[in-house]
Design a protein around this motif. Sequence first.
Motif, PDB file in Angstrom:
ATOM      1  N   SER A 280       0.488  -1.466  -0.414  1.00  0.00           N
ATOM      2  CA  SER A 280       0.081   0.274  -0.078  1.00  0.00           C
ATOM      3  C   SER A 280       1.138   1.579  -0.032  1.00  0.00           C
ATOM      4  N   VAL A 281       2.131   1.265   0.469  1.00  0.00           N
ATOM      5  CA  VAL A 281       2.882   2.162   0.854  1.00  0.00           C
ATOM      6  C   VAL A 281       3.465   2.516  -0.451  1.00  0.00           C
ATOM      7  N   ALA A 282       3.869   1.562  -1.638  1.00  0.00           N
ATOM      8  CA  ALA A 282       4.567   1.751  -2.534  1.00  0.00           C
ATOM      9  C   ALA A 282       3.217   2.180  -3.795  1.00  0.00           C
ATOM     10  N   LEU A 283       1.900   1.273  -3.483  1.00  0.00           N
ATOM     11  CA  LEU A 283       1.029   1.935  -4.116  1.00  0.00           C
ATOM     12  C   LEU A 283       0.723   3.532  -4.233  1.00  0.00           C
ATOM     13  N   GLY A 284       1.159   3.548  -2.935  1.00  0.00           N
ATOM     14  CA  GLY A 284       0.560   5.602  -2.344  1.00  0.00           C
ATOM     15  C   GLY A 284       1.330   6.341  -3.099  1.00  0.00           C
ATOM     16  N   VAL A 285       2.675   5.695  -2.596  1.00  0.00           N
ATOM     17  CA  VAL A 285       3.835   6.497  -3.453  1.00  0.00           C
ATOM     18  C   VAL A 285       3.847   6.500  -5.512  1.00  0.00           C
ATOM     19  N   ILE A 286       3.541   5.449  -6.129  1.00  0.00           N
ATOM     20  CA  ILE A 286       3.209   5.957  -7.129  1.00  0.00           C
ATOM     21  C   ILE A 286       2.305   6.689  -7.585  1.00  0.00           C
TER      22      ILE A 286
ATOM     23  N   ILE B 192       1.200   9.168  -6.074  1.00  0.00           N
ATOM     24  CA  ILE B 192       1.301  10.404  -5.718  1.00  0.00           C
ATOM     25  C   ILE B 192       1.947  11.275  -8.104  1.00  0.00           C
ATOM     26  N   PHE B 193       2.857  10.243  -8.125  1.00  0.00           N
ATOM     27  CA  PHE B 193       3.418  10.403  -9.866  1.00  0.00           C
ATOM     28  C   PHE B 193       1.919  10.309 -10.592  1.00  0.00           C
ATOM     29  N   LEU B 194       1.383   9.679 -10.176  1.00  0.00           N
ATOM     30  CA  LEU B 194       0.553   8.666 -11.484  1.00  0.00           C
ATOM     31  C   LEU B 194      -0.944   8.868 -11.361  1.00  0.00           C
ATOM     32  N   PRO B 195      -1.306  10.423 -11.717  1.00  0.00           N
ATOM     33  CA  PRO B 195      -3.032  10.271 -10.887  1.00  0.00           C
ATOM     34  C   PRO B 195      -3.820   9.645 -11.276  1.00  0.00           C
ATOM     35  N   VAL B 196      -3.468   8.097 -11.900  1.00  0.00           N
ATOM     36  CA  VAL B 196      -4.752   7.072 -11.509  1.00  0.00           C
ATOM     37  C   VAL B 196      -4.984   6.622 -10.169  1.00  0.00           C
TER      38      VAL B 196
ATOM     39  N   ILE C  69      -9.813  16.129   4.107  1.00  0.00           N
ATOM     40  CA  ILE C  69      -8.894  15.053   2.942  1.00  0.00           C
ATOM     41  C   ILE C  69      -9.465  16.559   2.371  1.00  0.00           C
ATOM     42  N   PRO C  70      -8.418  16.948   1.469  1.00  0.00           N
ATOM     43  CA  PRO C  70      -8.237  18.037   0.045  1.00  0.00           C
ATOM     44  C   PRO C  70      -9.054  17.812  -0.734  1.00  0.00           C
ATOM     45  N   LEU C  71      -9.887  19.059  -1.650  1.00  0.00           N
ATOM     46  CA  LEU C  71     -10.412  19.093  -2.309  1.00  0.00           C
ATOM     47  C   LEU C  71      -9.590  18.320  -3.421  1.00  0.00           C
ATOM     48  N   LYS C  72      -8.663  19.006  -4.347  1.00  0.00           N
ATOM     49  CA  LYS C  72      -8.270  17.899  -5.186  1.00  0.00           C
ATOM     50  C   LYS C  72      -8.299  16.375  -4.959  1.00  0.00           C
ATOM     51  N   GLY C  73      -7.947  16.182  -3.793  1.00  0.00           N
ATOM     52  CA  GLY C  73      -8.137  14.863  -3.296  1.00  0.00           C
ATOM     53  C   GLY C  73      -9.064  14.076  -3.379  1.00  0.00           C
ATOM     54  N   LYS C  74     -10.533  14.617  -3.069  1.00  0.00           N
ATOM     55  CA  LYS C  74     -12.020  13.675  -3.729  1.00  0.00           C
ATOM     56  C   LYS C  74     -12.119  14.611  -4.677  1.00  0.00           C
ATOM     57  N   VAL C  75     -11.676  14.953  -5.605  1.00  0.00           N
ATOM     58  CA  VAL C  75     -12.612  14.801  -6.647  1.00  0.00           C
ATOM     59  C   VAL C  75     -11.341  13.652  -7.439  1.00  0.00           C
ATOM     60  N   TYR C  76     -10.008  13.540  -7.242  1.00  0.00           N
ATOM     61  CA  TYR C  76      -9.139  12.814  -8.033  1.00  0.00           C
ATOM     62  C   TYR C  76      -9.713  11.599  -7.894  1.00  0.00           C
ATOM     63  N   ALA C  77     -10.276  11.515  -6.726  1.00  0.00           N
ATOM     64  CA  ALA C  77     -10.837   9.687  -6.227  1.00  0.00           C
ATOM     65  C   ALA C  77     -12.159   9.206  -6.908  1.00  0.00           C
ATOM     66  N   ILE C  78     -12.779  10.493  -6.481  1.00  0.00           N
ATOM     67  CA  ILE C  78     -14.593  10.000  -7.205  1.00  0.00           C
ATOM     68  C   ILE C  78     -14.120  10.345  -8.532  1.00  0.00           C
ATOM     69  N   GLY C  79     -13.452  11.120  -9.446  1.00  0.00           N
ATOM     70  CA  GLY C  79     -13.243  11.610 -11.232  1.00  0.00           C
ATOM     71  C   GLY C  79     -12.503  10.368 -11.177  1.00  0.00           C
ATOM     72  N   LEU C  80     -11.641   9.934 -11.089  1.00  0.00           N
ATOM     73  CA  LEU C  80     -11.041   8.115 -11.295  1.00  0.00           C
ATOM     74  C   LEU C  80     -11.672   6.983 -11.023  1.00  0.00           C
ATOM     75  N   MET C  81     -11.879   7.227 -10.076  1.00  0.00           N
ATOM     76  CA  MET C  81     -12.974   5.499  -9.874  1.00  0.00           C
ATOM     77  C   MET C  81     -14.577   6.055 -10.377  1.00  0.00           C
ATOM     78  N   TRP C  82     -15.193   6.963 -11.271  1.00  0.00           N
ATOM     79  CA  TRP C  82     -16.101   7.538 -11.689  1.00  0.00           C
ATOM     80  C   TRP C  82     -15.409   6.250 -13.063  1.00  0.00           C
ATOM     81  N   LEU C  83     -14.736   7.036 -13.516  1.00  0.00           N
ATOM     82  CA  LEU C  83     -13.884   6.979 -14.613  1.00  0.00           C
ATOM     83  C   LEU C  83     -13.338   5.157 -14.756  1.00  0.00           C
ATOM     84  N   SER C  84     -12.962   5.288 -14.110  1.00  0.00           N
ATOM     85  CA  SER C  84     -12.202   2.853 -14.594  1.00  0.00           C
ATOM     86  C   SER C  84     -13.674   2.584 -14.055  1.00  0.00           C
TER      87      SER C  84
END
Length: 131
Positions: free
Chosen positions: A19-25, A27-31, A75-90
Amino acid sequence: MGNRSLLLRYTLLAIGWLSVALGVIGIFLPVLPTTPFLLLAAACFTRSSPRFYHWLVQHPHLGPWVRDYLGGNGIPLKGKVYAIGLMWLSIGFSCYLVPSPWARGFMLTSAVLVTLYILRQKTLAVGAAEP
């Protein structure tokens, strides 16, 4: 310590470090969303290694994600937007690929529930220590 508890400890450590490794990835990979993976790591380390939990929470770059959430700052607004947006996309893409109505229903239900959970979380105030 019995074999079963030793196996559980090593399993939690492995999941935590993955999970740490995926979390670090993430940071750089918005997916990949960073915060959920780091929170999972913190939960795994809490039960398997207080030393690694302390390392994660006090880490200068990774710690703020965990501390802000656990401290009730949100949770930062940016984090919420990314999480929800990418989840719905996937989920949308997965529903397109998977013909089973049961699987689609499960994925869509999960997406709705996770979206509601994320939206109900406090949003980290602007100007707070955002990672």
